[in-house]
Write an enzyme that holds these catalytic residues in place. Structure first.
Site, PDB file in Angstrom:
ATOM      1  N   ASP A  54       0.864  -1.183   0.000  1.00 25.14           N
ATOM      2  CA  ASP A  54       0.000   0.000   0.000  1.00 25.14           C
ATOM      3  C   ASP A  54       0.902   1.234   0.000  1.00 25.14           C
ATOM      4  O   ASP A  54       1.476   1.596   1.024  1.00 25.14           O
ATOM      5  CB  ASP A  54      -0.903   0.017   1.244  1.00 25.14           C
ATOM      6  CG  ASP A  54      -1.877   1.198   1.200  1.00 25.14           C
ATOM      7  OD1 ASP A  54      -2.848   1.181   1.968  1.00 25.14           O
ATOM      8  OD2 ASP A  54      -1.648   2.128   0.371  1.00 25.14           O
ATOM      9  N   SER A 118      -4.103  14.299 -14.763  1.00 27.00           N
ATOM     10  CA  SER A 118      -5.411  14.072 -15.364  1.00 27.00           C
ATOM     11  C   SER A 118      -5.997  15.354 -15.931  1.00 27.00           C
ATOM     12  O   SER A 118      -5.713  16.445 -15.448  1.00 27.00           O
ATOM     13  CB  SER A 118      -6.350  13.525 -14.287  1.00 27.00           C
ATOM     14  OG  SER A 118      -7.697  13.689 -14.654  1.00 27.00           O
ATOM     15  N   CYS A 120      -8.710  16.260 -15.311  1.00 26.50           N
ATOM     16  CA  CYS A 120      -9.532  16.792 -14.220  1.00 26.50           C
ATOM     17  C   CYS A 120      -8.865  17.962 -13.504  1.00 26.50           C
ATOM     18  O   CYS A 120      -9.472  18.580 -12.628  1.00 26.50           O
ATOM     19  CB  CYS A 120      -9.883  15.695 -13.223  1.00 26.50           C
ATOM     20  SG  CYS A 120     -11.257  14.673 -13.810  1.00 26.50           S
ATOM     21  N   TYR A 149     -10.457  14.884  -6.449  1.00 22.85           N
ATOM     22  CA  TYR A 149      -9.524  14.220  -7.367  1.00 22.85           C
ATOM     23  C   TYR A 149      -8.663  15.202  -8.163  1.00 22.85           C
ATOM     24  O   TYR A 149      -7.448  15.055  -8.253  1.00 22.85           O
ATOM     25  CB  TYR A 149     -10.336  13.343  -8.311  1.00 22.85           C
ATOM     26  CG  TYR A 149      -9.529  12.561  -9.312  1.00 22.85           C
ATOM     27  CD1 TYR A 149      -9.540  12.928 -10.651  1.00 22.85           C
ATOM     28  CD2 TYR A 149      -8.802  11.460  -8.929  1.00 22.85           C
ATOM     29  CE1 TYR A 149      -8.818  12.205 -11.589  1.00 22.85           C
ATOM     30  CE2 TYR A 149      -8.078  10.721  -9.861  1.00 22.85           C
ATOM     31  CZ  TYR A 149      -8.096  11.109 -11.188  1.00 22.85           C
ATOM     32  OH  TYR A 149      -7.376  10.386 -12.110  1.00 22.85           O
ATOM     33  N   GLU A 191     -16.156   2.352 -13.094  1.00 22.86           N
ATOM     34  CA  GLU A 191     -16.011   2.371 -14.550  1.00 22.86           C
ATOM     35  C   GLU A 191     -16.267   3.772 -15.118  1.00 22.86           C
ATOM     36  O   GLU A 191     -17.020   4.549 -14.549  1.00 22.86           O
ATOM     37  CB  GLU A 191     -16.961   1.359 -15.192  1.00 22.86           C
ATOM     38  CG  GLU A 191     -18.448   1.657 -15.053  1.00 22.86           C
ATOM     39  CD  GLU A 191     -19.033   1.181 -13.734  1.00 22.86           C
ATOM     40  OE1 GLU A 191     -18.273   0.770 -12.834  1.00 22.86           O
ATOM     41  OE2 GLU A 191     -20.268   1.265 -13.597  1.00 22.86           O
ATOM     42  N   LYS A 200     -23.535  -1.661 -20.733  1.00 24.94           N
ATOM     43  CA  LYS A 200     -24.983  -1.451 -20.739  1.00 24.94           C
ATOM     44  C   LYS A 200     -25.617  -1.881 -22.060  1.00 24.94           C
ATOM     45  O   LYS A 200     -26.695  -2.475 -22.081  1.00 24.94           O
ATOM     46  CB  LYS A 200     -25.284   0.032 -20.460  1.00 24.94           C
ATOM     47  CG  LYS A 200     -24.966   0.451 -19.031  1.00 24.94           C
ATOM     48  CD  LYS A 200     -25.309   1.909 -18.807  1.00 24.94           C
ATOM     49  CE  LYS A 200     -25.145   2.305 -17.343  1.00 24.94           C
ATOM     50  NZ  LYS A 200     -25.509   3.720 -17.101  1.00 24.94           N
ATOM     51  N   ARG A 286     -15.456  18.605 -22.695  1.00 27.26           N
ATOM     52  CA  ARG A 286     -13.994  18.493 -22.500  1.00 27.26           C
ATOM     53  C   ARG A 286     -13.372  17.875 -23.765  1.00 27.26           C
ATOM     54  O   ARG A 286     -13.917  16.952 -24.347  1.00 27.26           O
ATOM     55  CB  ARG A 286     -13.689  17.613 -21.290  1.00 27.26           C
ATOM     56  CG  ARG A 286     -12.200  17.341 -21.052  1.00 27.26           C
ATOM     57  CD  ARG A 286     -11.980  16.444 -19.843  1.00 27.26           C
ATOM     58  NE  ARG A 286     -12.214  17.187 -18.601  1.00 27.26           N
ATOM     59  CZ  ARG A 286     -12.438  16.593 -17.432  1.00 27.26           C
ATOM     60  NH1 ARG A 286     -12.512  15.285 -17.341  1.00 27.26           N
ATOM     61  NH2 ARG A 286     -12.619  17.324 -16.325  1.00 27.26           N
TER      62      ARG A 286
HETATM   63  N1  GKE Z   1     -19.116   6.493 -15.841  1.00 21.41           N
HETATM   64  C1  GKE Z   1     -20.245   6.661 -16.559  1.00 21.41           C
HETATM   65  N2  GKE Z   1     -21.170   5.654 -16.610  1.00 21.41           N
HETATM   66  N3  GKE Z   1     -20.424   7.854 -17.191  1.00 21.41           N
HETATM   67  C2  GKE Z   1     -21.549   8.006 -17.909  1.00 21.41           C
HETATM   68  C3  GKE Z   1     -22.523   6.975 -18.024  1.00 21.41           C
HETATM   69  C4  GKE Z   1     -22.317   5.756 -17.332  1.00 21.41           C
HETATM   70  O1  GKE Z   1     -23.122   4.816 -17.376  1.00 21.41           O
HETATM   71  N4  GKE Z   1     -23.531   7.420 -18.841  1.00 21.41           N
HETATM   72  C5  GKE Z   1     -23.190   8.671 -19.194  1.00 21.41           C
HETATM   73  N5  GKE Z   1     -22.012   9.022 -18.625  1.00 21.41           N
HETATM   74  C6  GKE Z   1     -21.386  10.342 -18.750  1.00 21.41           C
HETATM   75  C7  GKE Z   1     -21.016  10.955 -17.406  1.00 21.41           C
HETATM   76  O2  GKE Z   1     -22.173  11.493 -16.780  1.00 21.41           O
HETATM   77  C8  GKE Z   1     -20.036  12.030 -17.845  1.00 21.41           C
HETATM   78  O3  GKE Z   1     -20.732  13.208 -18.209  1.00 21.41           O
HETATM   79  C9  GKE Z   1     -19.365  11.399 -19.080  1.00 21.41           C
HETATM   80  O4  GKE Z   1     -20.162  10.260 -19.432  1.00 21.41           O
HETATM   81  C10 GKE Z   1     -17.959  10.903 -18.779  1.00 21.41           C
HETATM   82  O5  GKE Z   1     -17.997  10.246 -17.546  1.00 21.41           O
HETATM   83  P1  GKE Z   1     -16.717   9.411 -17.033  1.00 21.41           P
HETATM   84  O6  GKE Z   1     -16.098   8.712 -18.155  1.00 21.41           O
HETATM   85  O7  GKE Z   1     -17.199   8.612 -15.858  1.00 21.41           O
HETATM   86  O8  GKE Z   1     -15.709  10.501 -16.432  1.00 21.41           O
HETATM   87  P2  GKE Z   1     -15.278  11.967 -16.866  1.00 21.41           P
HETATM   88  O9  GKE Z   1     -14.693  11.962 -18.247  1.00 21.41           O
HETATM   89  O10 GKE Z   1     -16.369  12.945 -16.586  1.00 21.41           O
HETATM   90  O11 GKE Z   1     -14.154  12.243 -15.779  1.00 21.41           O
HETATM   91  C11 GKE Z   1     -13.028  11.399 -15.727  1.00 21.41           C
HETATM   92  O12 GKE Z   1     -11.996  12.090 -16.432  1.00 21.41           O
HETATM   93  C12 GKE Z   1     -10.755  11.405 -16.414  1.00 21.41           C
HETATM   94  C13 GKE Z   1      -9.734  12.248 -17.145  1.00 21.41           C
HETATM   95  O13 GKE Z   1     -10.236  12.588 -18.427  1.00 21.41           O
HETATM   96  C14 GKE Z   1     -12.670  11.199 -14.258  1.00 21.41           C
HETATM   97  O14 GKE Z   1     -13.707  10.422 -13.661  1.00 21.41           O
HETATM   98  C15 GKE Z   1     -11.345  10.502 -14.133  1.00 21.41           C
HETATM   99  O15 GKE Z   1     -11.492   9.158 -14.481  1.00 21.41           O
HETATM  100  C16 GKE Z   1     -10.285  11.127 -14.994  1.00 21.41           C
HETATM  101  O16 GKE Z   1      -9.886  12.339 -14.401  1.00 21.41           O
END
Ligand code: GKE
Length: 341
Positions: A54, A118, A120, A149, A191, A200, A286
């Protein structure tokens, strides 16, 4: 003498692929570390020295760092929006990992240190339109990153910079933009969208439900980087002279509805879309601006979303198909190619 490489977070999605990529680059002495039990590792490579530690604990970082020349820190408690919106304190504790690894790297005289940052970290106010022009590296300031994060990632970027300036560690930082591919999380809450949508759609196809739940209104936009671009870019950035944090992401921006279109086409289905507007959504829009990586490396991520999603869909399909009785050993039916045994 071959260099000893440490991959932190090697039991995770990107870490498991990076160990394999480094092996193909000729590294024969790889230490793979994660805190998860081995049965939760996505990939365990028999040519690597795999261990469970860890790395939030300082002693563990010194133990992992012994005799190491090169470090890739991909270790973090993280996931998609469903996880990071609901676990902000846990995400911030990852700061202990990078801080202790940098201390150990300094004391062990490590040569090169890669930190996985990231998208983010980017200022949220620059991500409130679906038609995002692309986030350039300067858009991280003035700072207003993703709660929890994103702040941890931005703070750790600066730790890397100051350990480089003050102690001479050759730290390199890449800002990953939503990485996807086979051998990653596709269920359980951590995920991200590409794998979640694949799962899904497959569930709807094999159960015959005919419908899918989508978080948000589906118009939100992202770009998604295939894992092979991520491992190549990570290795090349570590070995570069690029001292400032740099985007590592795709410029192929798509709406979530567009992502679902791609997966439905791969699956050969058309589903009813139920939009869950109160679900975790993150930013409105983004995309990566790859001007800097094109200029400095003459390369940028280039695997098309369609190509990457076909490979990801096929892998997830093969993970879940036998949950549906009567489906036998039907293999993934991808596009016009139907693999049925
Ligand atoms: N996870 C998820 N699952 N997202 C969904 C779903 C679902 O079933 N249905 C629609 N979405 C939408 C989310 O609401 C969000 O607007 C978009 O897809 C992307 O969600 P994501 O892949 O979970 O994460 P984000 O891109 O918003 O953010 C991630 O960015 C990464 C860097 O680009 C972060 O969670 C980190 O994993 C990381 O910083």
């Amino acid at each position: 003498m071959s260099k000893k490489v440490l991959v932190c977070g090697a039991g995770g999605f990107i870490g498991g692929h990076l160990v394999e990529y480094l092996r193909k680059q000729g590294f024969g002495d790889i230490r793979a570390i994660d805190r998860k039990p081995f049965d939760e590792w996505y990939q365990i490579h028999d040519y690597a020295e795999s261990d469970i530690l860890d790395l939030q604990h300082r002693d563990a970082c010194y133990q992992a760092m012994r005799d190491v020349d090169i470090v890739y820190n991909l270790a973090a408690d993280m996931g998609g929006m469903g996880f990071i919106e609901n676990n902000k304190a846990l995400c911030m504790l990852s700061v202990l990992i990078n801080t202790h690894l940098l201390e150990a790297a300094k004391d062990e005289g490590v040569g090169r240190f890669f930190y996985a940052s990231s998208a983010c970290v980017y200022n949220a106010s620059k991500q409130d339109e679906v038609d995002n022009p692309g986030l350039a590296e300067a858009d991280a300031y003035p700072a207003m990153p993703e709660d929890g994060y994103g702040w941890e990632k931005l703070f750790s970027e600066r730790m890397c910079r100051h350990f480089r300036e003050d102690f001479g560690i050759e730290a390199r930082v890449a800002r990953f933009h939503n990485v996807y591919g086979p051998h990653g999380t596709f269920e359980g809450g951590r995920e991200k969208a590409p794998a979640a949508i694949c799962r899904k759609v497959i569930d709807a196809k094999l159960s015959g439900s005919g419908e899918i739940e989508i978080w948000g209104d589906g118009e939100q936009t992202r770009s998604f980087m295939y894992i092979d671009d991520c491992t190549k870019g990570t290795h090349d950035i570590l070995n570069s002279d690029i001292l400032d944090p740099i985007n590592l992401g795709s410029e192929e921006m798509v709406s979530i509805n567009g992502l679902v279109d791609i997966v439905e086409d791969i699956a050969g289905v058309t589903l009813k879309r139920n939009y869950k507007l109160d679900a975790p959504k993150g930013v409105r829009g983004r995309n990566s601006d790859n001007t800097m990586i094109r200029e400095l490396m003459g390369w940028e991520p280039s695997v098309s979303l369609r190509e990457g999603m076909e490979k990801t869909y096929r892998w997830i399909y093969d993970q879940v198909a036998d949950r549906y009785p009567g489906r036998g050993t039907v293999r993934a039916a991808v596009g016009s190619e139907t693999l049925v045994s």
